[in-house]
Design a protein around this motif. Structure first.
Motif, short mmCIF file in Angstrom:
data_model
loop_
_atom_site.label_atom_id
_atom_site.label_comp_id
_atom_site.label_asym_id
_atom_site.label_seq_id
_atom_site.Cartn_x
_atom_site.Cartn_y
_atom_site.Cartn_z
N LYS A 93 -33.66 29.47 -32.30
CA LYS A 93 -34.59 29.88 -31.24
C LYS A 93 -33.85 30.08 -29.93
N GLY A 94 -34.17 31.19 -29.26
CA GLY A 94 -33.52 31.50 -27.99
C GLY A 94 -32.20 32.23 -28.14
N ARG A 95 -31.68 32.30 -29.35
CA ARG A 95 -30.40 32.98 -29.59
C ARG A 95 -30.56 34.20 -30.49
N PHE A 96 -31.45 34.13 -31.45
CA PHE A 96 -31.66 35.23 -32.40
C PHE A 96 -32.99 35.92 -32.10
N THR A 97 -33.02 37.24 -32.35
CA THR A 97 -34.25 38.00 -32.18
C THR A 97 -34.43 38.93 -33.38
N ILE A 98 -35.60 38.87 -33.99
CA ILE A 98 -35.91 39.77 -35.10
C ILE A 98 -36.79 40.90 -34.57
N SER A 99 -36.55 42.10 -35.07
CA SER A 99 -37.34 43.24 -34.64
C SER A 99 -37.42 44.26 -35.76
N ILE A 100 -38.35 45.19 -35.61
CA ILE A 100 -38.57 46.18 -36.66
C ILE A 100 -38.62 47.58 -36.06
N THR A 129 -43.64 36.82 -34.86
CA THR A 129 -42.34 36.39 -35.39
C THR A 129 -42.25 34.87 -35.49
N ASN A 130 -41.40 34.42 -36.39
CA ASN A 130 -41.09 33.00 -36.56
C ASN A 130 -39.59 32.82 -36.48
#
Length: 120
Positions: free
Chosen positions: A65-72, A58-59
């Motif tokens: 950074k540290g607040r948002f998280t991307i996932s699938i 992930t980028n």
């Protein structure tokens, strides 16, 4: 043709959380990475986060950074963006796009966006 549909936007107070969803129309994404972008009124579009669907790496933009998280979730054909500790400056229309995380400008498929407003 790959179709993308975003959902989950809305109004939230500063410090709150939202989870955005990007649902795609294909059984598998094949070689497409999925990125989240945002555009605030009067500002240029910026890349927020991206996930390499083959590796899972992930980028993130420095601002999230540290607040948002991307996932699938491949079983649900969906990519999520979990947004925590939201700030007023996160207010924007959020879009997901498919292409390559190495080339944001070359993203070939775009959703129509979902608006996020962070305000008290």
């Amino acid at each position: 043709q790959l179709q993308l549909v975003e959902s989950g936007g809305g109004l939230v107070q500063p410090g709150g959380s939202l989870r955005l969803s990007c649902t795609h129309s294909r059984f598998t994404l094949d070689a497409y990475d999925i990125g989240w972008f945002r555009q605030a009124p009067g500002k240029e579009r910026e890349g927020v986060s991206c996930i390499h669907t083959t590796s899972g790496s992930t980028n993130y933009a420095d601002s999230v950074k540290g607040r948002f998280t991307i996932s699938i979730d491949n079983a649900k054909n969906t990519v999520y963006l979990q947004m925590n500790s939201l700030k007023p400056e996160d207010t924007a229309v959020y879009y997901c796009a498919a292409g390559s995380c190495w080339d944001y400008d070359g993203m070939g498929y775009w959703g129509k966006g979902t608006p996020v407003t962070v305000s008290s």
